[in-house]
Structures are given as C-alpha cells and as structure tokens.
Motif scaffolding. Structure first.
Motif, PDB file in Angstrom:
ATOM      1  N   ALA A 116      36.859  34.745  28.149  1.00  5.49           N
ATOM      2  CA  ALA A 116      38.107  34.832  28.554  1.00  5.49           C
ATOM      3  C   ALA A 116      38.573  33.321  29.188  1.00  5.49           C
ATOM      4  O   ALA A 116      39.595  33.835  29.704  1.00  5.49           O
ATOM      5  CB  ALA A 116      37.165  35.544  30.594  1.00  5.49           C
ATOM      6  N   ILE A 117      37.935  32.264  29.667  1.00  4.97           N
ATOM      7  CA  ILE A 117      38.433  31.082  29.528  1.00  4.97           C
ATOM      8  C   ILE A 117      39.522  30.670  28.176  1.00  4.97           C
ATOM      9  O   ILE A 117      40.493  30.542  28.971  1.00  4.97           O
ATOM     10  CB  ILE A 117      37.686  29.801  29.967  1.00  4.97           C
ATOM     11  CG1 ILE A 117      36.210  30.720  30.704  1.00  4.97           C
ATOM     12  CG2 ILE A 117      38.191  28.951  29.929  1.00  4.97           C
ATOM     13  CD1 ILE A 117      35.038  29.635  30.859  1.00  4.97           C
ATOM     14  N   ALA A 118      39.214  30.968  27.272  1.00  2.81           N
ATOM     15  CA  ALA A 118      40.541  30.581  26.855  1.00  2.81           C
ATOM     16  C   ALA A 118      41.856  31.855  26.649  1.00  2.81           C
ATOM     17  O   ALA A 118      42.843  31.201  26.618  1.00  2.81           O
ATOM     18  CB  ALA A 118      39.722  31.033  25.151  1.00  2.81           C
ATOM     19  N   GLY A 136      46.699  32.824  28.716  1.00  4.14           N
ATOM     20  CA  GLY A 136      47.237  33.201  27.724  1.00  4.14           C
ATOM     21  C   GLY A 136      48.196  34.770  28.987  1.00  4.14           C
ATOM     22  O   GLY A 136      48.073  34.798  29.393  1.00  4.14           O
ATOM     23  N   ARG A 137      48.308  35.329  27.278  1.00  4.77           N
ATOM     24  CA  ARG A 137      49.153  36.850  27.762  1.00  4.77           C
ATOM     25  C   ARG A 137      48.576  37.795  28.952  1.00  4.77           C
ATOM     26  O   ARG A 137      48.802  38.396  29.796  1.00  4.77           O
ATOM     27  CB  ARG A 137      50.034  37.249  27.637  1.00  4.77           C
ATOM     28  CG  ARG A 137      51.262  37.428  27.203  1.00  4.77           C
ATOM     29  CD  ARG A 137      52.465  37.310  26.236  1.00  4.77           C
ATOM     30  NE  ARG A 137      52.011  37.061  24.696  1.00  4.77           N
ATOM     31  CZ  ARG A 137      52.487  37.464  24.026  1.00  4.77           C
ATOM     32  NH1 ARG A 137      53.209  38.583  23.375  1.00  4.77           N
ATOM     33  NH2 ARG A 137      52.083  36.201  22.830  1.00  4.77           N
ATOM     34  N   ALA A 138      46.935  37.410  28.383  1.00  7.22           N
ATOM     35  CA  ALA A 138      45.403  39.197  28.801  1.00  7.22           C
ATOM     36  C   ALA A 138      45.303  38.284  30.310  1.00  7.22           C
ATOM     37  O   ALA A 138      44.192  38.472  30.173  1.00  7.22           O
ATOM     38  CB  ALA A 138      45.344  39.059  28.333  1.00  7.22           C
ATOM     39  N   ARG A 139      46.222  37.725  30.552  1.00  6.74           N
ATOM     40  CA  ARG A 139      45.668  36.797  31.865  1.00  6.74           C
ATOM     41  C   ARG A 139      44.798  37.628  32.844  1.00  6.74           C
ATOM     42  O   ARG A 139      43.390  36.921  33.721  1.00  6.74           O
ATOM     43  CB  ARG A 139      46.816  35.404  32.666  1.00  6.74           C
ATOM     44  CG  ARG A 139      45.877  34.853  33.661  1.00  6.74           C
ATOM     45  CD  ARG A 139      47.619  34.745  34.482  1.00  6.74           C
ATOM     46  NE  ARG A 139      46.892  34.086  35.775  1.00  6.74           N
ATOM     47  CZ  ARG A 139      46.937  32.643  36.341  1.00  6.74           C
ATOM     48  NH1 ARG A 139      47.171  31.550  35.508  1.00  6.74           N
ATOM     49  NH2 ARG A 139      46.674  32.414  37.186  1.00  6.74           N
TER      50      ARG A 139
END
Ligand SMILES: [Zn+2]
Length: 285
Positions: free
Chosen positions: A117-119, A123-126
């Motif tokens: 999730a941190i990774a 990205g887009r699915a923040r």
C-alpha cells in the motif's frame, strides 16, 4: 510532496498551531546504496575471510530493509527515512530520481500488504492504498507520540467576557459527571479581516485540547452559545470518531448529534447562531 495526515481529517482542518515544535528527534536515514555484487565477490576472493561473512541484508537497517521491499514493488530507487512525527505519518517526494519516503517508525514493522500500500500510495490508486495505510495507523496509533503542547502554560481561558475554564468545569460536572479530561483555551486571534465562515471550536484528540474561536469572546455573544460550542467539543472526547463501514471516518454521527441535542439550550443557541452569525463573521478580531 504528498502526505497522509493524522488524525484522518482533511489537511485544512489541521490547526496551524498544532504543528509541534520540531524537537531534535533521532531519525534513521537510509540511503539504499548496496555494494555491487562484484565488489563483494572480489573482496572475498582477494582476502579470504577468517570468519564467515553473513548475508549482506543482515546488515541492513530497518529503513534499508523497508526501502528494499518497496523497491521490489515499485521498481524504482527508494529511500526510507523513519520519523517520529505526530501528524504526518506518510509522505514522499522524488529527489534526484529517487523516491524518498518519510514514514512514521511504526511502519518498520509493516506487513507485506501495508508495504504494498505504501508503494502504491504514490501511484494512481492512491485512495485505495490510503485506506490500507489508515487502517494500519489506526491499530498502531499508540506508537504516535502525543504532540507536546509548548503553549500549555500560555493557554488563555479567561477572556474579556467569557471564562472558558469556568464554563468547561460547569459543563463537565453538569453533563459528563466530571469525566471529560481536556484542556481548554481561546484560539489565537487572526489578523483583522472579514470571514466567510467561522469554525467556532475545535477538539484535538491527541492533545486533549479544546480551542474556542476568540470571536466568541464578545459581549454580544450570549454565554449559552459559548456553552454549546464548548459542550460540542467536549462531546468529541466522550463520543470519539468512528469508522463507518466504507472506511470513512464519522465524526458527527447519529449518536453524537443526538447527544448534542440534549444540551438544554440547544434550540435557543442554534437559533441565536442563525440570526447573529454576522456578528461573528464581521467582528474585527
Ligand atoms: Zn465537531
């Protein structure tokens, strides 16, 4: 820079004075600079070690280990710095081609799904990943230090007109069996200007601190209204925010609103607010 704040309220709700003084805190800065494989090999080859050299990753700090795990998810150079922040749990920015994360130290023990999730947070699915991170923070919130209140002694309770300490003590005995444990004070006076809206009061859970807007310290503002605002903020401690099924934080849920309406002069105070809001908005402070 992007960041995830604690408590989980929009950043705009973060009171300016709540930013704690940056104490010199021990921070681990990990630059993921692995030695090239060949360097290790050649070092071993030229000088036969007297003792067995353990695997290189045993030497990695928790920050480096997490950085490695993140790199595997993102396929990008990652640095991790652990902090002891009271407000910002996760933030990242790109510095010189590296993704630089500043993470609360609770994430040193993050399980794989939280690492992902941190990774994914950058990205887009923040939003989706933010929820996973939120949930992790919620279960580890005891690790978040209570923000020091450098202005604890400077907390003003006695205004020109209304005495907040007196109002607070009165309400605590009358409605909460004296069980509310908070400090209260007037908020700072903002520069003289007209306001479009006014936030009458705020309750900061981590500091157990109630601030009342200084515009309410006015002879034209009846005590019952200051009482309702104070009562509302005290209720926030009595009825803490809940997480709804969809993961959203519910601050003024049904239970809260019902309890608030039990305030004896509720209707009167709300009616006064409606017809006199202009006093609060236009008053020079
Ligand atoms: Zn509220």
């Amino acid at each position: 820079m992007s960041q995830l704040l604690f408590p989980f309220t929009p950043a705009t709700r973060k009171p300016a004075h709540a930013e704690p003084a940056k104490a010199p805190l021990p921070q681990t800065r990990a630059l993921v600079q692995r030695q090239p494989e060949s360097a290790l090999v050649s070092a071993q080859a030229s000088t036969p070690p007297a003792v067995r050299i353990p695997r290189a990753d045993l030497f990695l700090s928790p920050a480096q280990q997490l950085a490695e795990q993140l790199e595997e998810c993102i396929n990008e150079a990652v640095e991790v710095e652990f902090t002891d922040n009271a407000w910002t749990m996760v933030s990242y920015k790109r510095i010189a081609g590296r993704l630089h994360y500043r993470l609360h130290h609770m994430f040193a023990a993050a399980p794989a799904d939280v690492v992902r999730a941190i990774a994914g947070f950058c990205g887009r699915a923040r939003k989706l990943h933010g929820k996973t991170i939120d949930a992790f923070i919620r279960t580890h919130r005891q690790l978040i230090r209570t923000a020091p209140a450098p202005d604890a002694n400077a907390l003003q309770t006695r205004g020109d007109v209304h005495d907040l300490a007196e109002i607070y003590t009165h309400l605590n005995g009358l409605h909460f069996e004296g069980k509310i444990d908070a400090r209260i004070g007037w908020g700072r006076r903002a520069p003289d200007r007209r306001r479009r809206s006014i936030k009458m009061g705020v309750y900061m859970h981590d500091q157990r601190l109630i601030r009342i807007h200084p515009a309410l310290d006015d002879v034209r503002v009846p005590r019952m209204f200051v009482e309702l605002v104070t009562f509302h903020e005290m209720l926030h401690q009595a009825i803490p925010p809940k997480s709804a099924e969809d993961g959203r934080r519910c601050v003024h849920g049904r239970e809260f609103r019902e309890a608030e309406r039990k305030f004896p002069a509720y209707e009167q105070a709300r009616a006064w607010e409606k017809s006199h809001l202009h006093i609060l908005l236009r008053r020079s402070s």
